[in-house]
Design a protein around this motif. Structure first.
Motif, PDB file in Angstrom:
ATOM      1  N   UNK A 141       0.865  -1.178   0.000  1.00  0.00           N
ATOM      2  CA  UNK A 141       0.000   0.000   0.000  1.00  0.00           C
ATOM      3  C   UNK A 141       0.903   1.229   0.000  1.00  0.00           C
ATOM      4  N   UNK A 142       0.554   2.216  -0.778  1.00  0.00           N
ATOM      5  CA  UNK A 142       1.377   3.423  -0.857  1.00  0.00           C
ATOM      6  C   UNK A 142       0.639   4.612  -0.249  1.00  0.00           C
ATOM      7  N   UNK A 143       1.255   5.198   0.766  1.00  0.00           N
ATOM      8  CA  UNK A 143       0.677   6.355   1.452  1.00  0.00           C
ATOM      9  C   UNK A 143       1.652   7.512   1.312  1.00  0.00           C
ATOM     10  N   UNK A 144       1.220   8.559   0.614  1.00  0.00           N
ATOM     11  CA  UNK A 144       2.092   9.708   0.346  1.00  0.00           C
ATOM     12  C   UNK A 144       3.418   9.271  -0.284  1.00  0.00           C
ATOM     13  N   UNK A 145       3.337   8.273  -1.170  1.00  0.00           N
ATOM     14  CA  UNK A 145       4.514   7.814  -1.887  1.00  0.00           C
ATOM     15  C   UNK A 145       5.382   6.839  -1.118  1.00  0.00           C
ATOM     16  N   UNK A 146       4.995   6.532   0.135  1.00  0.00           N
ATOM     17  CA  UNK A 146       5.789   5.611   0.956  1.00  0.00           C
ATOM     18  C   UNK A 146       5.157   4.233   0.977  1.00  0.00           C
ATOM     19  N   UNK A 147       5.971   3.209   0.752  1.00  0.00           N
ATOM     20  CA  UNK A 147       5.468   1.846   0.725  1.00  0.00           C
ATOM     21  C   UNK A 147       5.174   1.325   2.130  1.00  0.00           C
ATOM     22  N   UNK A 148       4.006   0.712   2.273  1.00  0.00           N
ATOM     23  CA  UNK A 148       3.642   0.045   3.521  1.00  0.00           C
ATOM     24  C   UNK A 148       3.333  -1.405   3.175  1.00  0.00           C
ATOM     25  N   UNK A 149       3.810  -2.312   4.022  1.00  0.00           N
ATOM     26  CA  UNK A 149       3.583  -3.735   3.797  1.00  0.00           C
ATOM     27  C   UNK A 149       2.430  -4.192   4.671  1.00  0.00           C
ATOM     28  N   UNK A 150       1.444  -4.780   4.021  1.00  0.00           N
ATOM     29  CA  UNK A 150       0.250  -5.225   4.725  1.00  0.00           C
ATOM     30  C   UNK A 150       0.203  -6.747   4.761  1.00  0.00           C
ATOM     31  N   UNK A 151       0.135  -7.302   5.960  1.00  0.00           N
ATOM     32  CA  UNK A 151       0.065  -8.744   6.154  1.00  0.00           C
ATOM     33  C   UNK A 151      -1.263  -9.091   6.808  1.00  0.00           C
ATOM     34  N   UNK A 152      -2.106  -9.766   6.064  1.00  0.00           N
ATOM     35  CA  UNK A 152      -3.439 -10.138   6.550  1.00  0.00           C
ATOM     36  C   UNK A 152      -4.165  -8.945   7.170  1.00  0.00           C
ATOM     37  N   UNK A 153      -4.107  -7.827   6.475  1.00  0.00           N
ATOM     38  CA  UNK A 153      -4.834  -6.639   6.896  1.00  0.00           C
ATOM     39  C   UNK A 153      -4.123  -5.750   7.891  1.00  0.00           C
ATOM     40  N   UNK A 154      -2.951  -6.184   8.383  1.00  0.00           N
ATOM     41  CA  UNK A 154      -2.197  -5.404   9.372  1.00  0.00           C
ATOM     42  C   UNK A 154      -0.946  -4.783   8.743  1.00  0.00           C
ATOM     43  N   UNK A 155      -0.715  -3.517   9.040  1.00  0.00           N
ATOM     44  CA  UNK A 155       0.486  -2.847   8.557  1.00  0.00           C
ATOM     45  C   UNK A 155       1.663  -3.316   9.420  1.00  0.00           C
ATOM     46  N   UNK A 156       2.567  -4.074   8.793  1.00  0.00           N
ATOM     47  CA  UNK A 156       3.703  -4.635   9.537  1.00  0.00           C
ATOM     48  C   UNK A 156       5.025  -4.000   9.110  1.00  0.00           C
ATOM     49  N   UNK A 157       4.969  -2.836   8.509  1.00  0.00           N
ATOM     50  CA  UNK A 157       6.155  -2.166   7.977  1.00  0.00           C
ATOM     51  C   UNK A 157       7.272  -2.018   9.005  1.00  0.00           C
ATOM     52  N   UNK A 158       6.919  -1.764  10.267  1.00  0.00           N
ATOM     53  CA  UNK A 158       7.937  -1.612  11.314  1.00  0.00           C
ATOM     54  C   UNK A 158       8.351  -2.963  11.907  1.00  0.00           C
ATOM     55  N   UNK A 159       7.406  -3.872  12.014  1.00  0.00           N
ATOM     56  CA  UNK A 159       7.678  -5.169  12.643  1.00  0.00           C
ATOM     57  C   UNK A 159       8.668  -6.032  11.857  1.00  0.00           C
ATOM     58  N   UNK A 160       8.769  -5.813  10.564  1.00  0.00           N
ATOM     59  CA  UNK A 160       9.611  -6.689   9.732  1.00  0.00           C
ATOM     60  C   UNK A 160      11.080  -6.272   9.700  1.00  0.00           C
ATOM     61  N   UNK A 161      11.448  -5.236  10.463  1.00  0.00           N
ATOM     62  CA  UNK A 161      12.824  -4.728  10.388  1.00  0.00           C
ATOM     63  C   UNK A 161      13.743  -5.219  11.504  1.00  0.00           C
ATOM     64  N   UNK A 162      13.412  -6.334  12.124  1.00  0.00           N
ATOM     65  CA  UNK A 162      14.280  -6.877  13.179  1.00  0.00           C
ATOM     66  C   UNK A 162      15.240  -7.914  12.589  1.00  0.00           C
TER      67      UNK A 162
END
Length: 218
Positions: free
Chosen positions: A69-90
Motif C-alpha cells: 500500500x502506498x501512502x504519500x509515496x511511501x510503501x507500507x507492507x500489509x500482512x493479513x490486513x495489518x500494517x507490519x512495515x515496522x515489525x519486519x525490520x528486526x
C-alpha cells in the motif's frame, strides 16, 4: 509501456535506501521485494511455524496475504490486513526471511505479485533476483554491492541507532552466511544478471550512488 529499473545485490548493500531515493527523484513507484519476504518470515514467527520445515512453511504461506500500500509515496507492507512495515525490520525477521525465501512456492506467489505491480507502474524494484527472474527485460539493471565489512558496519549503526544491542563481528559473520545461502540456493539464487551494471558502494555516499544510477538510466 511501464519503465522498470531492477536493483539486485547482497544484504546490506544499501539497495532499499538507494531504490527509495531513485524512485522519488524519478517519480517512479518503489517496490521493496525484500519487505515482502520479510512479511512471510514474520508470519511464520508469529504463528510458531518452524522456518526450516519447507512443507509447513509453504502450506502456511497460503494463509499469509501480503500486499503493498502506498501512502504519500511511501510503501507500507500489509500482512493479513495489518500494517507490519515496522515489525519486519528486526534481525530475527531478517534471518527468517533469508530461509523462507528459498522455498519455491513462497517465491512463486510473491514473484507473481511483483510482476503484476511492474506491469501497471513505472517501478524501481530491489531484491535478490529482480534482474534475473522477476524483471528480466528491465530497462536498466543494477547489481549493487559492498564489502561484507562495510555492510556489517552499516547494519551495526542502524541497529544501535534504534537502541538495539548489536555485535559487529557477529553481524559481519551473519552477512557472510546469508550471502552464501542466497548465492547457492537452488531457486532464484542471488547473482548478477549478464546485462547488469555493477556498482560497488563501499566507498560511495548515497548521493554518489543515486547520481551514478540516474546517469546510467538517462
Amino acid at each position: 509501456m511501464s519503465k522498470q529499473i531492477a536493483i539486485d545485490g547482497p544484504a546490506g548493500a544499501g539497495k532499499s535506501t538507494i531504490a527509495k531515493r531513485l524512485a522519488k527523484e524519478l517519480s517512479f513507484v518503489y517496490v521493496d521485494t525484500g519487505a515482502m519476504y520479510r512479511s512471510i518470515g514474520l508470519y511464520m514467527i508469529k504463528n510458531g511455524i518452524d522456518i526450516h520445515d519447507k512443507d509447513a512453511v509453504e502450506k502456511a504461506s497460503e494463509k499469509a496475504d501480503v500486499s503493498l500500500k502506498y501512502i504519500d509515496g511511501t510503501q507500507h507492507v500489509i500482512l493479513n490486513g495489518e500494517d507490519v512495515s515496522d515489525q519486519i525490520r528486526t534481525e530475527e525477521v531478517s534471518k527468517a526471511a533469508s530461509v523462507v525465501s528459498a522455498y519455491p512456492q513462497v517465491r512463486k506467489n510473491l514473484t507473481a505479485l511483483q510482476k503484476k505491480l511492474a506491469e501497471s507502474e513505472n517501478v524501481v524494484m530491489d531484491g535478490r533476483d529482480i534482474g534475473t527472474c522477476v524483471l528480466p527485460n528491465a530497462d536498466l539493471k543494477i547489481y549493487l554491492t559492498a564489502s561484507a565489512e562495510v555492510r556489517g558496519k552499516r547494519r551495526f549503526k542502524e541497529l544501535t541507532a534504534k537502541g538495539e544491542k548489536a555485535d559487529l563481528t557477529e553481524i559481519v559473520e551473519d552477512i557472510k552466511k546469508r550471502d552464501e545461502a542466497d548465492m547457492t540456493r537452488e531457486i532464484s539464487p542471488l547473482k548478477k544478471a549478464d546485462d547488469a551494471v555493477e556498482v560497488d558502494s563501499s566507498d560511495m555516499t548515497i548521493d554518489d550512488v543515486v547520481a551514478r544510477i540516474k546517469g546510467l538510466y538517462d
